[in-house]
Design a protein around this motif. Structure first.
Motif, PDB file in Angstrom:
ATOM      1  N   ALA A 168       0.833  -1.210   0.000  1.00 24.89           N
ATOM      2  CA  ALA A 168       0.000   0.000   0.000  1.00 24.89           C
ATOM      3  C   ALA A 168       0.865   1.258   0.000  1.00 24.89           C
ATOM      4  CB  ALA A 168      -0.930  -0.012   1.217  1.00 24.89           C
ATOM      5  N   TYR A 169       1.874   1.287   0.848  1.00 32.44           N
ATOM      6  CA  TYR A 169       2.737   2.471   0.943  1.00 32.44           C
ATOM      7  C   TYR A 169       3.526   2.704  -0.345  1.00 32.44           C
ATOM      8  CZ  TYR A 169       1.891   2.073   5.997  1.00 32.44           C
ATOM      9  OH  TYR A 169       1.305   1.992   7.240  1.00 32.44           O
ATOM     10  N   PHE A 170       4.186   1.666  -0.823  1.00 36.10           N
ATOM     11  CA  PHE A 170       5.081   1.841  -1.968  1.00 36.10           C
ATOM     12  C   PHE A 170       4.317   1.964  -3.288  1.00 36.10           C
ATOM     13  CE2 PHE A 170       8.100   0.578   1.190  1.00 36.10           C
ATOM     14  CZ  PHE A 170       9.275   1.217   0.817  1.00 36.10           C
ATOM     15  N   PHE A 171       3.201   1.281  -3.424  1.00 43.86           N
ATOM     16  CA  PHE A 171       2.392   1.455  -4.633  1.00 43.86           C
ATOM     17  C   PHE A 171       1.806   2.860  -4.667  1.00 43.86           C
ATOM     18  CE2 PHE A 171       1.253  -3.251  -5.713  1.00 43.86           C
ATOM     19  CZ  PHE A 171       2.607  -3.564  -5.683  1.00 43.86           C
ATOM     20  N   ALA A 172       1.447   3.411  -3.496  1.00 46.78           N
ATOM     21  CA  ALA A 172       0.951   4.788  -3.440  1.00 46.78           C
ATOM     22  C   ALA A 172       2.056   5.766  -3.838  1.00 46.78           C
ATOM     23  CB  ALA A 172       0.435   5.110  -2.037  1.00 46.78           C
ATOM     24  N   LEU A 173       3.281   5.482  -3.422  1.00 45.48           N
ATOM     25  CA  LEU A 173       4.415   6.327  -3.796  1.00 45.48           C
ATOM     26  C   LEU A 173       4.612   6.308  -5.312  1.00 45.48           C
ATOM     27  CD1 LEU A 173       6.904   8.026  -3.120  1.00 45.48           C
ATOM     28  CD2 LEU A 173       8.171   5.895  -2.731  1.00 45.48           C
ATOM     29  N   ILE A 174       4.555   5.131  -5.900  1.00 43.89           N
ATOM     30  CA  ILE A 174       4.713   5.011  -7.347  1.00 43.89           C
ATOM     31  C   ILE A 174       3.553   5.714  -8.062  1.00 43.89           C
ATOM     32  CG2 ILE A 174       4.727   3.382  -9.281  1.00 43.89           C
ATOM     33  CD1 ILE A 174       6.096   1.372  -7.411  1.00 43.89           C
ATOM     34  N   ALA A 175       2.339   5.535  -7.560  1.00 42.90           N
ATOM     35  CA  ALA A 175       1.168   6.169  -8.175  1.00 42.90           C
ATOM     36  C   ALA A 175       1.278   7.689  -8.125  1.00 42.90           C
ATOM     37  CB  ALA A 175      -0.104   5.714  -7.466  1.00 42.90           C
ATOM     38  N   THR A 176       1.776   8.211  -7.020  1.00 41.65           N
ATOM     39  CA  THR A 176       1.961   9.653  -6.883  1.00 41.65           C
ATOM     40  C   THR A 176       2.929  10.177  -7.939  1.00 41.65           C
ATOM     41  OG1 THR A 176       1.539   9.559  -4.502  1.00 41.65           O
ATOM     42  CG2 THR A 176       2.692  11.495  -5.323  1.00 41.65           C
ATOM     43  N   ARG A 177       3.993   9.448  -8.168  1.00 45.71           N
ATOM     44  CA  ARG A 177       4.972   9.858  -9.168  1.00 45.71           C
ATOM     45  C   ARG A 177       4.415   9.731 -10.578  1.00 45.71           C
ATOM     46  NH1 ARG A 177      10.337   6.757  -6.670  1.00 45.71           N
ATOM     47  NH2 ARG A 177      10.637   8.145  -4.864  1.00 45.71           N
ATOM     48  N   LEU A 178       3.664   8.671 -10.834  1.00 40.68           N
ATOM     49  CA  LEU A 178       3.106   8.466 -12.174  1.00 40.68           C
ATOM     50  C   LEU A 178       2.060   9.529 -12.504  1.00 40.68           C
ATOM     51  CD1 LEU A 178       2.665   4.575 -12.368  1.00 40.68           C
ATOM     52  CD2 LEU A 178       4.514   5.964 -13.321  1.00 40.68           C
ATOM     53  N   GLU A 179       1.324   9.973 -11.497  1.00 38.38           N
ATOM     54  CA  GLU A 179       0.293  10.988 -11.716  1.00 38.38           C
ATOM     55  C   GLU A 179       0.883  12.300 -12.242  1.00 38.38           C
ATOM     56  OE1 GLU A 179      -3.724  10.628  -9.035  1.00 38.38           O
ATOM     57  OE2 GLU A 179      -1.980  11.567  -8.126  1.00 38.38           O
ATOM     58  N   LYS A 180       2.144  12.550 -11.923  1.00 39.55           N
ATOM     59  CA  LYS A 180       2.783  13.795 -12.342  1.00 39.55           C
ATOM     60  C   LYS A 180       3.131  13.806 -13.819  1.00 39.55           C
ATOM     61  CE  LYS A 180       4.715  14.601  -7.739  1.00 39.55           C
ATOM     62  NZ  LYS A 180       5.939  14.725  -6.907  1.00 39.55           N
ATOM     63  N   THR A 181       3.078  12.632 -14.449  1.00 41.58           N
ATOM     64  CA  THR A 181       3.340  12.530 -15.890  1.00 41.58           C
ATOM     65  C   THR A 181       2.070  12.069 -16.572  1.00 41.58           C
ATOM     66  OG1 THR A 181       5.621  11.877 -15.406  1.00 41.58           O
ATOM     67  CG2 THR A 181       4.832  11.518 -17.649  1.00 41.58           C
ATOM     68  N   SER A 182       1.426  12.956 -17.295  1.00 42.07           N
ATOM     69  CA  SER A 182       0.152  12.605 -17.923  1.00 42.07           C
ATOM     70  C   SER A 182       0.333  12.398 -19.423  1.00 42.07           C
ATOM     71  CB  SER A 182      -0.880  13.714 -17.680  1.00 42.07           C
ATOM     72  OG  SER A 182      -0.430  14.940 -18.237  1.00 42.07           O
ATOM     73  N   GLY A 183      -0.625  11.676 -20.003  1.00 45.68           N
ATOM     74  CA  GLY A 183      -0.654  11.500 -21.445  1.00 45.68           C
ATOM     75  C   GLY A 183       0.224  10.409 -21.996  1.00 45.68           C
ATOM     76  N   LEU A 184       0.746   9.509 -21.128  1.00 45.00           N
ATOM     77  CA  LEU A 184       1.539   8.387 -21.627  1.00 45.00           C
ATOM     78  C   LEU A 184       0.602   7.274 -22.084  1.00 45.00           C
ATOM     79  CD1 LEU A 184       4.350   8.097 -18.911  1.00 45.00           C
ATOM     80  CD2 LEU A 184       4.362   9.441 -21.013  1.00 45.00           C
ATOM     81  N   THR A 185       1.129   6.365 -22.861  1.00 49.93           N
ATOM     82  CA  THR A 185       0.355   5.191 -23.244  1.00 49.93           C
ATOM     83  C   THR A 185       0.339   4.214 -22.078  1.00 49.93           C
ATOM     84  OG1 THR A 185       2.257   3.996 -24.138  1.00 49.93           O
ATOM     85  CG2 THR A 185       1.057   5.456 -25.652  1.00 49.93           C
ATOM     86  N   LEU A 186      -0.534   3.225 -22.154  1.00 55.09           N
ATOM     87  CA  LEU A 186      -0.610   2.203 -21.111  1.00 55.09           C
ATOM     88  C   LEU A 186       0.724   1.481 -20.978  1.00 55.09           C
ATOM     89  CD1 LEU A 186      -2.419   0.732 -19.072  1.00 55.09           C
ATOM     90  CD2 LEU A 186      -3.141  -0.788 -20.918  1.00 55.09           C
ATOM     91  N   GLU A 187       1.352   1.172 -22.096  1.00 57.39           N
ATOM     92  CA  GLU A 187       2.646   0.488 -22.082  1.00 57.39           C
ATOM     93  C   GLU A 187       3.719   1.361 -21.431  1.00 57.39           C
ATOM     94  OE1 GLU A 187       0.701   0.816 -24.706  1.00 57.39           O
ATOM     95  OE2 GLU A 187       0.009  -1.257 -25.006  1.00 57.39           O
ATOM     96  N   GLN A 188       3.685   2.662 -21.690  1.00 51.84           N
ATOM     97  CA  GLN A 188       4.679   3.565 -21.105  1.00 51.84           C
ATOM     98  C   GLN A 188       4.492   3.702 -19.602  1.00 51.84           C
ATOM     99  OE1 GLN A 188       3.838   6.941 -23.653  1.00 51.84           O
ATOM    100  NE2 GLN A 188       5.703   6.619 -24.860  1.00 51.84           N
ATOM    101  N   TYR A 189       3.246   3.793 -19.149  1.00 48.75           N
ATOM    102  CA  TYR A 189       2.998   3.851 -17.707  1.00 48.75           C
ATOM    103  C   TYR A 189       3.466   2.557 -17.035  1.00 48.75           C
ATOM    104  CZ  TYR A 189       0.290   8.186 -17.412  1.00 48.75           C
ATOM    105  OH  TYR A 189      -0.103   9.499 -17.405  1.00 48.75           O
ATOM    106  N   THR A 190       3.202   1.423 -17.684  1.00 44.73           N
ATOM    107  CA  THR A 190       3.634   0.138 -17.137  1.00 44.73           C
ATOM    108  C   THR A 190       5.146   0.082 -17.021  1.00 44.73           C
ATOM    109  OG1 THR A 190       1.705  -1.005 -18.058  1.00 44.73           O
ATOM    110  CG2 THR A 190       3.602  -2.368 -17.480  1.00 44.73           C
ATOM    111  N   GLN A 191       5.837   0.541 -18.049  1.00 48.96           N
ATOM    112  CA  GLN A 191       7.298   0.551 -18.024  1.00 48.96           C
ATOM    113  C   GLN A 191       7.823   1.477 -16.937  1.00 48.96           C
ATOM    114  OE1 GLN A 191       9.281  -1.468 -19.534  1.00 48.96           O
ATOM    115  NE2 GLN A 191      11.160  -0.522 -18.775  1.00 48.96           N
ATOM    116  N   GLN A 192       7.199   2.634 -16.783  1.00 52.17           N
ATOM    117  CA  GLN A 192       7.613   3.566 -15.736  1.00 52.17           C
ATOM    118  C   GLN A 192       7.393   2.974 -14.353  1.00 52.17           C
ATOM    119  OE1 GLN A 192       9.193   6.623 -15.779  1.00 52.17           O
ATOM    120  NE2 GLN A 192       9.542   6.001 -17.910  1.00 52.17           N
TER     121      GLN A 192
END
Length: 287
Positions: A168-192
């Motif tokens: 929960a803690y670390f996935f939330a951390l990753i989600a917070t970082r991913l939210e700052k980058t918008s407009g990527l493809t599903l594959e790009q978000y997965t890779q990130q």
């Protein structure tokens, strides 16, 4: 087919269906996309980091990988342990073999694989051997009877809760970082998500260890264990559930993990679902 195995192919299907749902279409920096929950994207990314020889989780291999990653065993000790199991690591190349992680000197790969293996271990039904023992007296039917071992159960539930909390803690951390980058493809978000998890894998392993130590005085109650459900509570406010809809963890009735939420919050990623189609169309036009 187990729920865990099903999730491997269900996640991308569900997310692709989301991309086709026009009711959630959003404009992202001049692009067309949809807002998708971050949790299943991160789950799928971490699952893909787990080594799967022959398409299966290999407990024997990963126990040794984790021992090396944590510094609990040396390369020589692991080689000797596996030789007793009929596995000769001297014949395994450093790359391209299902057991290469055990001989590859790249410690970071072992740490990432171990962290991903542990993180996803709570996303499946546990085996009876984790907290049950065979009864001393043979039943009349002749079938083996299993009883819950209180000591093994308390130890196992403590580990399960520590892992779920760390997720929960670390996935939330990753989600917070991913939210700052918008407009990527599903594959790009997965890779990130893969890159982000690999970067924090050492901290994740330490966090699981710390959370387990902090919860050693907690008391746990097994509520349900069947072929389709696993549920327990702790006296410090946690409810752990695994069933048809995957893992759900709540803390004082707040959704801590599951149903698209992490630490009580919904994280959404603005996914560009049409970039691939636009590229393919451009290639066809230029052909």
């Amino acid at each position: 087919m187990s729920l865990f195995k099903m999730s491997g192919w269900l996640l991308p299907v569900v997310l692709l269906i989301g991309c086709d749902n026009g009711s959630h279409t959003v404009a992202t920096q001049g692009k067309q996309g949809v807002a998708l929950p971050a949790l299943p994207i991160i789950q799928g990314a971490v699952m893909s980091l787990v080594p799967m020889p022959d398409g299966q989780r290999n407990e024997l291999m990963m126990s040794q990988v984790c021992a090396l990653a944590r510094g609990e065993s040396t390369q020589q000790q692991v080689a000797q342990n596996l030789l007793q199991q009929g596995v000769d690591l001297s014949r395994v190349p450093q790359q391209g073999h299902p057991l290469s992680l055990l001989v590859d000197p790249d410690l970071s790969r072992r740490i990432t694989a171990c962290a991903a293996y542990i993180a996803t271990s709570v996303m499946m039904l546990p085996k009876t051997s984790e907290f049950m023992v065979e009864a001393n007296t043979a039943p009349v039917s002749g079938k083996k009877k299993l009883n819950v071992d209180p000591q093994k159960l308390n130890y196992f539930l403590g580990i399960q809760l520590a892992i779920a909390k760390a997720d929960a803690y670390f996935f939330a951390l990753i989600a917070t970082r991913l939210e700052k980058t918008s407009g990527l493809t599903l594959e790009q978000y997965t890779q990130q998500a893969k890159i982000q998890f690999a970067a924090i894998a050492p901290l994740y392993l330490q966090r699981v260890k710390d959370l387990y130590a902090q919860g050693q005085n907690a008391q746990y109650s097994l509520v349900e264990y069947s072929d389709s459900n696993f549920k327990f509570t702790s006296n410090n406010g946690y409810l752990f559930e695994f069933g048809y809809d995957g893992l759900n963890l709540s803390f004082n009735r707040m959704p801590w993990y599951g149903a698209g939420k992490l630490l009580g919050k919904s994280y959404l990623l603005e996914v560009d679902c049409f970039a691939k189609h636009a590229i393919e169309k451009k290639h066809r036009r230029n052909a």
